[in-house]
Design a protein around this motif. Structure first.
Motif, short mmCIF file in Angstrom:
data_model
loop_
_atom_site.label_atom_id
_atom_site.label_comp_id
_atom_site.label_asym_id
_atom_site.label_seq_id
_atom_site.Cartn_x
_atom_site.Cartn_y
_atom_site.Cartn_z
N ARG A 150 7.64 38.98 5.89
CA ARG A 150 7.24 40.34 5.48
C ARG A 150 7.94 40.83 4.21
O ARG A 150 7.49 41.78 3.59
CB ARG A 150 7.44 41.34 6.61
CG ARG A 150 8.86 41.44 7.16
CD ARG A 150 9.10 40.56 8.33
NE ARG A 150 10.38 40.81 8.96
CZ ARG A 150 11.01 39.91 9.69
NH1 ARG A 150 10.52 38.71 9.86
NH2 ARG A 150 12.15 40.21 10.27
N ALA A 151 9.04 40.20 3.82
CA ALA A 151 9.70 40.59 2.58
C ALA A 151 8.85 40.19 1.38
O ALA A 151 8.19 39.16 1.39
CB ALA A 151 11.08 39.93 2.47
N THR A 152 8.86 41.00 0.33
CA THR A 152 8.00 40.77 -0.83
C THR A 152 8.81 40.20 -2.01
O THR A 152 10.04 40.27 -2.03
CB THR A 152 7.34 42.07 -1.28
OG1 THR A 152 8.35 43.01 -1.67
CG2 THR A 152 6.49 42.66 -0.15
N ILE A 153 8.08 39.68 -2.96
CA ILE A 153 8.71 39.14 -4.17
C ILE A 153 9.55 40.21 -4.88
O ILE A 153 10.71 39.99 -5.24
CB ILE A 153 7.63 38.60 -5.13
CG1 ILE A 153 7.05 37.28 -4.59
CG2 ILE A 153 8.21 38.39 -6.53
CD1 ILE A 153 8.01 36.12 -4.66
N GLY A 154 8.96 41.39 -5.07
CA GLY A 154 9.68 42.45 -5.77
C GLY A 154 10.94 42.87 -5.05
O GLY A 154 12.01 43.00 -5.66
N GLY A 155 10.84 43.08 -3.75
CA GLY A 155 12.01 43.47 -2.99
C GLY A 155 13.07 42.39 -2.94
O GLY A 155 14.28 42.68 -2.99
N SER A 156 12.64 41.13 -2.87
CA SER A 156 13.59 40.02 -2.81
C SER A 156 14.32 39.84 -4.14
O SER A 156 15.50 39.46 -4.17
CB SER A 156 12.87 38.73 -2.41
OG SER A 156 12.28 38.87 -1.13
N ILE A 157 13.61 40.09 -5.26
CA ILE A 157 14.30 40.08 -6.56
C ILE A 157 15.26 41.26 -6.62
O ILE A 157 16.40 41.13 -7.08
CB ILE A 157 13.28 40.14 -7.71
CG1 ILE A 157 12.43 38.86 -7.74
CG2 ILE A 157 13.99 40.34 -9.04
CD1 ILE A 157 11.29 38.91 -8.73
#
Length: 984
Positions: A150-157
């Motif tokens: 459920r984590a997104t690319i933007g949030g993970s960056i």
């Protein structure tokens, strides 16, 4: 400098009204409804901040519009992905901008360059699946945090996320090649190694802003080279603060990498070009058992020298929780010990990976700390062991004794060589403050995750929390460590950065932030100019939940649980609905694959339809009113729960066991007491009461069910005219099938024939009896009774309680014989709801005896029995949601594998009917949309003529709706060799 906060009073109202009006004018979806604000007041942290509005941009132009307007009106803005932050960096009091809902396209993949472009809202797991499919399994996306689904690319960056395999692949920083971003003044730029430029060179504002930023960033790096080299990136998991060191010449002035870990405080990342890695051909797992966690940490450096791809640690408390919640079989593959390390090796062949495991085990044996080990090469067993680490860590939010644990000091990191010494100091500190810790972590990178049983409700508890956190920060710094190893600083740790960094470095961080966001509009209060870490705690002023046993508390402190039968009146002191208070925002309900929850979220991708979103609305309801009484009359509650299918999957798939189906049932029950109910509550909700009459006149009833005027009248009354209705079995046919079953007196096991099987699928009864007899047991039949399931699902709990009490009285016959229930939803009701609604020893005794048919046959297979019927070559399996929730979803699969079915397709979620939901006119479209996620593609993947298994009656109805040519079968009919190859 003061942080930007949402203006209050008339000025704030005016600014917000202008913002909403202008966003709507530009076609940007924005929502300031009470329900929506409740959903976005939380993330997965200890904090609660109610926003002013929530925006859902669908394009970069929308993002630019949002940012420009927020800047012009001085409204602070927080960018959000999956909302899984445990540090509190995904909530804010201004506008929250959710990129996960609509900005989730995967762009160009360059296999030769090993890169792919993806929108900021793309979920990591979905990106990985896309890459592996597009490259036929040769490449993959490496970062794999526990929130992968459920984590997104933007949030993970933004958090500089890592995961289990960071020993081999590093952090998100190491995989970001370029980013497209929007600055606080609306410039649209692209950043990478050695450059920062406008995406569109004709956009003069963006060109000028890129030049201004480049000059400022270069000057900042040049002025502070020595300090950047000395204080930053000193250990593998130093995530705290800004990664300004990537601007140094030796790092190529990598602006994209410098923005990783900036937590949305500098710019809004809208797209990213990320690197890909070769997917390992095969892996083997070495699982090591130790006397304690400190011993396991002392072996980390020896293990690192063998160059594994993962080194994950966990203590026995996590294993105990996994055993308690998932059963003993879930942890049976672990070696002996009270602490464990899971060490993975990748190789081109399984033999090479196995050899690496064995060589390391021999080497560690010389150290004398390992007490037991296992080498696992089988993919199924390997996956089972990884689930202990992954699921156990998620389940640690709720201890076995029901006490909730919390983040707060869950993300510290030190150099791997100092891990054991750090733990040797940290664990006594935890004990000294009276806490207990549930611990796990990425030990190969020196990163420690732990959840602690803080008291965040009382003033004294929050004072202890504050004191402990300060002492813990001092401790990790003395060990040369980082406050954050991958979760970011957020609200939890930003205030403590001054403990970790020099005053000069804090000044550099502030300068970096100021270059990007001089007005402090973007996620203010995070990293620099921090908000206090003990402020905005979600539990402040919230009473501790009491033992409601699933019933509404109308008045805090009042005794409201009704007596029934031998059930005693209980005193409770909780204003909460059911156990909605247990939600801590992990967000597993937002997963689009794996597990069954939450089917409506998978269909809509809207936070309001997730278990988390619903729970947050109910939490806010009780916070505002001090009670959940009359909650169903609240529009936001109705909106939040409207699309809940009552599938109960959340009760088991949610790490904290939040049961929204139960909460919905309670709220409906409370609201309609003394009121006229919807027609469907009397028709579908009371259907078992009407079935004896309808089966007596089955031909007439079936004719009426197909008569168009009657169907249109039913649509007006709430029963969908588009839903295929089942054919009632005539009484003569039912009696014939019961005689055919040849039930015996004083039998070894009893079959419970529910109302739906009797009235619609009576052929299942003799088939089940024959199969069970073939397992070596004599088979009898229970007295007729009703479990009250349809009363529960329509919120008629007192009626359900009476029926369950009568059923328990009939079934509690003084024996311990298994009761095999043919309809899995009825089996789940007796097992789960009986002890809750009726209570007492009799309910517990009966519940313990209940088996679904699949579970009973699975137990027979374990004893050595094998079906005699000829197996089909392929099959589609749709496990009923309630069976999944209460009994698990593995029994049928194990039976089919033992039977010899070689090609099995499993439906991945709820079928979409879920009892009365799919029959209701207002929910028919959603029911079919849910089916598109699970049962429809599963049937499409299967071979022509595949056996479709639906033990649940509602599942069988959905299959017939999807394709009238399909006639799905109950497992009993499929296994019965006398069922004429599954024909009636």
């Amino acid at each position: 400098m003061e942080n930007a906060t949402m203006p209050h009073g008339d000025n704030g109202d005016t600014a917000l009204r202008q913002l909403l009006a202008r966003l709507e004018h530009h076609g940007v979806e924005v929502d300031d409804s009470s329900r929506r604000l409740s959903e976005y007041s939380y993330d997965a942290s200890n904090y609660r901040v109610r926003p002013a509005a929530v925006a859902f941009p669908k394009s970069v132009d929308d993002v630019r519009t949002v940012v420009r307007l927020c800047s012009a009106l001085a409204v602070p803005m927080t960018t959000r992905g999956g909302g899984t932050s445990m540090a509190g960096n995904a909530i804010g009091d201004g506008l929250v901008m959710d990129l996960s809902r609509r900005m989730n396209a995967v762009g160009a993949l360059d296999a030769e360059d090993r890169t792919v472009w993806a929108d900021a809202g793309v979920v990591l797991g979905e990106l990985r699946a896309h890459v592996e499919k597009a490259t036929t399994g040769t490449l993959t996306f490496a970062p794999d945090p526990s929130s992968l689904t459920r984590a997104t690319i933007g949030g993970s960056i933004g958090n500089d996320a890592c995961g289990n395999h960071s020993v081999a692949y590093g952090r998100m920083t190491h995989h970001v090649r370029e980013v497209d971003l929007v600055t606080a003044d609306g410039a649209y730029l692209r950043a990478g190694r050695g450059f920062l430029r406008a995406v569109d060179e004709s956009d003069t504002h963006s060109v000028a802003r890129a030049l201004e930023l480049t000059e400022g960033l270069e000057a900042l790096a040049a002025k502070n080279m020595a300090r950047l080299r000395v204080e930053l990136q000193t250990i593998p998991r130093l995530v705290s603060g800004y990664h300004v060191g990537h601007l140094l010449p030796e790092h190529g002035f990598d602006v994209a990498a410098a923005l990783a870990g900036s937590e949305g405080t500098c710019a809004v990342i809208v797209r990213a070009k990320v690197g890909l890695v070769p997917k390992p051909v095969t892996t083997a797992l070495l699982c090591l058992g130790y006397r304690d966690t400190i011993d396991s940490a002392r072996d980390v450096m020896t293990i690192l020298s063998a160059k594994p791809s993962a080194i994950e640690g966990l203590d026995v408390s996590i294993v105990d929780i996994m055993r308690h919640r998932r059963g003993a079989a879930s942890v049976e593959s672990l070696p002996g010990g009270s602490a464990f390390l899971m060490v993975e090796f990748s190789a081109d062949t399984l033999q090479l990976a196995d050899t690496s495991c064995q060589e390391l085990a021999d080497k560690l044996g010389a150290n004398g700390r390992v007490v037991d080990f296992r080498i696992v090469t089988d993919p199924v067993e390997r996956g089972k062991l990884w689930r202990v680490r992954e699921d156990g860590a998620g389940l640690s939010s709720l201890r076995i004794d029901g006490v909730q644990t919390w983040p707060g000091w869950e993300d510290s990191a030190v150099a791997p060589e100092r891990l054991a010494d750090y733990l040797a100091d940290l664990l006594p500190l935890v004990k000294r403050y009276g806490y207990t810790a549930l611990m796990y972590g990425h030990f190969g990178a020196g990163c420690v995750h732990m959840r602690l049983d803080y008291d965040l409700r009382s003033d004294s508890g929050r004072k202890v929390f504050s004191d402990f956190t300060h002492d813990a920060a001092d401790l990790v710094v003395t060990h040369g460590g980082s406050l954050s190893g991958e979760h970011g600083d957020g609200r939890a740790r930003s205030e403590l950065l001054e403990v970790m960094y020099s005053r000069e470095m804090i000044g550099i961080f502030r300068s970096f932030k100021h270059l990007w966001d001089p007005a402090q509009i973007l996620n203010p209060g995070i990293i620099v100019h921090p908000v206090p870490f003990a402020a905005s705690l979600a539990l402040e002023g919230v009473v501790k939940p009491g033992p409601t046993h699933g019933e509404l508390t109308a008045d805090p402190g009042a005794a409201v649980v009704l007596s029934s039968g031998n059930r005693e009146l209980l005193k409770v002191s909780s204003p909460f609905v059911g156990n909605s208070h247990a939600c801590i925002g992990v967000g597993r309900c937002r997963s689009t694959s794996g597990g069954f929850m939450c089917p409506s979220y998978r269909a809509t991708k809207d936070e309001k339809d997730s278990t988390r979103g619903r729970a947050r609305v109910l939490q806010e309801l009780t916070r505002a009113n001090g009670s959940s009484k009359d909650g169903w009359s609240s529009p936001e509650v109705r909106e939040a729960l409207d699309l809940c299918l009552s599938c109960k999957a959340c009760s088991t798939d949610c790490p904290t066991g939040v049961d929204i189906a139960e909460a919905k049932s309670e709220l409906v029950d409370e609201y309609y007491r003394g009121r006229i109910r919807p027609f469907t509550h009397y028709s579908i909700g009371w259907l078992p009461r009407w079935l004896p009459l309808l089966t007596r006149v089955a031909p007439l009833a079936n004719l009426g069910a197909s008569f168009r005027p009657f169907r249109l009248a039913g649509e007006w009354l709430g029963i969908s005219a588009r839903r295929r209705l089942p054919a009632f079995a005539a009484n003569g046919r039912i009696r014939k099938r019961l005689r055919e079953a040849k039930f015996a007196d004083n039998a070894d096991i009893l079959v419970f024939i529910d109302s739906f099987t009797r009235a619609f699928r009576p052929e299942v009864v003799p088939a089940a009896a024959r199969v069970l007899r073939d397992t070596g047991k004599s088979v009898g039949c229970t007295p007729d009774a009703c479990c009250g399931l349809t009363w529960i699902s329509t919120g008629q709990r007192e009626g359900a309680r009476r029926r369950l009490a009568q059923l328990i009285s009939k079934l509690d016959d003084g024996t311990d014989r298994d009761i095999v229930v043919l309809e899995p939803s009825c089996a789940a009701t007796i097992r789960d709801e009986g002890p809750k609604l009726v209570g007492g020893d009799a309910a517990a005794r009966v519940a313990a005896r209940v088996r679904s048919f699949a579970v009973a046959v699975d137990e027979a297979v374990t004893r050595g029995w094998k079906p005699k019927a000829l197996p089909p070559e392929s099959a589609v399996l749709q496990t009923h949601c309630h069976e999944h929730a209460v009994f698990g979803s593995g029994a049928q699969k194990r039976v089919l594998e033992a039977w010899g079915v070689s090609n099995l397709v499993e439906s991945s979620s709820c079928c979409g009917v879920a009892g009365n939901f799919g029959f209701e006119a207002e929910h028919f479209d959603m029911s079919m949309k849910v089916a598109e996620h699970s049962i429809i593609p599963s049937i499409g993947q299967a071979d022509d003529g595949a056996l479709v298994l639906t033990d649940g009656f509602s599942c069988a109805m959905q299959v017939s709706q999807v394709d009238p040519e399909y006639t799905s079968k109950h497992l009993a009919v499929a296994l019965d060799p006398y069922s004429a190859r599954w024909a009636d």
